[in-house]
Write an enzyme that holds these catalytic residues in place. Structure first.
Site, PDB file in Angstrom:
ATOM      1  N   ASP A 206       0.812  -1.222   0.000  1.00 17.96           N
ATOM      2  CA  ASP A 206       0.000   0.000   0.000  1.00 17.96           C
ATOM      3  C   ASP A 206       0.842   1.267   0.000  1.00 17.96           C
ATOM      4  O   ASP A 206       0.340   2.344   0.342  1.00 17.96           O
ATOM      5  CB  ASP A 206      -0.936   0.009   1.221  1.00 17.96           C
ATOM      6  CG  ASP A 206      -2.233  -0.744   0.973  1.00 17.96           C
ATOM      7  OD1 ASP A 206      -2.571  -0.973  -0.209  1.00 17.96           O
ATOM      8  OD2 ASP A 206      -2.903  -1.113   1.955  1.00 17.96           O
ATOM      9  N   LYS A 209      -0.346   4.665  -1.270  1.00 22.11           N
ATOM     10  CA  LYS A 209      -1.293   5.512  -0.534  1.00 22.11           C
ATOM     11  C   LYS A 209      -0.632   6.759   0.024  1.00 22.11           C
ATOM     12  O   LYS A 209      -1.331   7.679   0.484  1.00 22.11           O
ATOM     13  CB  LYS A 209      -1.946   4.713   0.595  1.00 22.11           C
ATOM     14  CG  LYS A 209      -2.963   3.685   0.103  1.00 22.11           C
ATOM     15  CD  LYS A 209      -3.658   2.974   1.261  1.00 22.11           C
ATOM     16  CE  LYS A 209      -4.711   1.998   0.740  1.00 22.11           C
ATOM     17  NZ  LYS A 209      -5.395   1.281   1.843  1.00 22.11           N
ATOM     18  N   HIS A 260      -2.090  -6.573  -6.064  1.00 24.41           N
ATOM     19  CA  HIS A 260      -2.782  -7.146  -4.900  1.00 24.41           C
ATOM     20  C   HIS A 260      -4.274  -6.831  -4.874  1.00 24.41           C
ATOM     21  O   HIS A 260      -5.010  -7.378  -4.038  1.00 24.41           O
ATOM     22  CB  HIS A 260      -2.112  -6.692  -3.590  1.00 24.41           C
ATOM     23  CG  HIS A 260      -2.335  -5.257  -3.226  1.00 24.41           C
ATOM     24  ND1 HIS A 260      -1.711  -4.222  -3.870  1.00 24.41           N
ATOM     25  CD2 HIS A 260      -3.126  -4.694  -2.269  1.00 24.41           C
ATOM     26  CE1 HIS A 260      -2.080  -3.080  -3.318  1.00 24.41           C
ATOM     27  NE2 HIS A 260      -2.939  -3.333  -2.355  1.00 24.41           N
TER      28      HIS A 260
END
Length: 349
Positions: A206, A209, A260
């Site tokens: 992630d 982000k 993912h």
């Protein structure tokens, strides 16, 4: 090269006067004579001379002794010269087949024998130096590789810190995801090294982000269509941040960041990949990531009980998730429960 405490030349002969052979080498090299194969095997168990001269004669099977000595790793650089026996051609053939470096066919010429012996000593010492250099190079390469691995892990750790800076819940989430990844990889039969690599790389899934505005990232309610579209860009941004690195782990992390959120049935994003077109590391991370997201409390939702999250994975096996990854995850269920108990996530049991 042998230590000077050891002989440079060992002569193995059953002659009553071994000096006939040893005096050829003694002026130039420390030389000893041994009286037979058994004595030679015992003496050479812990010595590494540069040259072993073996006389193939009655009661001393030279080729058999050569085969034995060639199997001893510490004699790998030692040159072995055989003096052929009565049946010269047969003795020569058997000696070469056994691994002799050189074979001398009688009658012997002392000068020729001395020159050949000196050359074989030089060859053995050159081979010993080359072997030592090779070991040094191997150690240097391994040290450089270890340093590279340490740097890879440091980079990933610092990127994790950057992710935590944006989201103070990210650290525990990434740790739990990595642990779930190891459980899934183990259930799939991957090696420990492969599992650890995917787990470490998964902590970057992630990282994109970082580029998402706080107003979206921390929004307590549902996202608008435009906000959801912006949030979905984190997969591509994470890939762009990590891709192109010479680091194998960072390249794997880039692959995971990109894939993912892909789904087994092809309805995921950003590429709409389907089935095994999705890299295995991405398929594994997807199961681990979604599971931890479900059981974790967020500003916009309560965490799910473990049994409910498990049922969701089972229901989505074959559509959202790779069935093999789900099966591997469930095969390690007790470990997963123990992990969650170690690192509570605020889920509503």
């Amino acid at each position: 090269m042998t230590s000077r405490a050891e002989p440079s030349v060992v002569v193995v002969t059953r002659r009553q006067d071994p000096a006939v052979l040893t005096r050829i080498f003694a002026p130039a090299f420390p030389t000893v004579a041994l009286g037979g194969a058994a004595e030679a095997r015992a003496a050479l168990a812990d010595q590494s001379p540069d040259l072993v001269l073996i006389e193939d004669e009655a009661g001393l099977d030279g080729p058999a002794l050569i085969r034995d000595l060639k199997q001893r790793p510490h004699l790998g650089a030692t040159s072995i010269m055989l003096i052929a026996g009565d049946d010269a051609e047969e003795s020569r053939r058997r000696g070469l087949e056994a691994g002799a470096t050189d074979v001398i066919v009688p009658p012997l010429d002392g000068v020729d024998l001395q020159i050949r012996g000196r050359n074989l000593v030089a060859l053995a010492r050159a081979q010993a130096r080359a072997t030592a250099h090779g070991r040094d190079m191997a150690r240097q390469i391994e040290a450089a590789a270890a340093d590279s691995r340490d740097r890879e892990r440091e980079i990933i750790h610092r990127l994790m810190l950057a992710a935590e800076f944006r989201d103070d819940q990210a650290g525990d989430h990434l740790t739990r995801v990595a642990a779930c990844v190891i459980a899934i990889a183990d259930g799939l039969g991957l090696s420990e090294a492969e599992a650890n690599d995917i787990a470490l790389a998964s902590t970057m899934h992630d990282i994109g982000k970082i580029g998402v505005a706080d107003s979206i990232l921390r929004k307590p309610g549902p996202l608008s269509d435009a906000e959801r579209t912006e949030m979905m860009q984190h997969a591509l941004r994470g890939y762009q941040m990590l891709n192109g690195s010479p680091s194998r782990l960072l390249r794997m992390a880039a692959e995971i960041a990109l894939t993912h959120h892909e789904r087994w049935d092809g309805t995921g994003y950003p590429q709409g990949l389907k089935g095994e077109a999705i890299p295995l590391a991405g398929r594994i991370t997807a199961v681990a990531d979604v599971f931890d997201a479900l059981i974790s409390a967020r500003p916009y939702k309560q965490g799910w009980p473990l049994d409910r999250a498990r049922r969701f994975l089972e229901e989505q096996s074959g559509s959202h998730f790779d069935p093999a990854c789900v099966a591997a995850f469930l095969s390690r269920w007790d470990e997963i429960v123990g992990l969650v108990e170690e690192r509570p996530v605020g889920w509503a049991a």
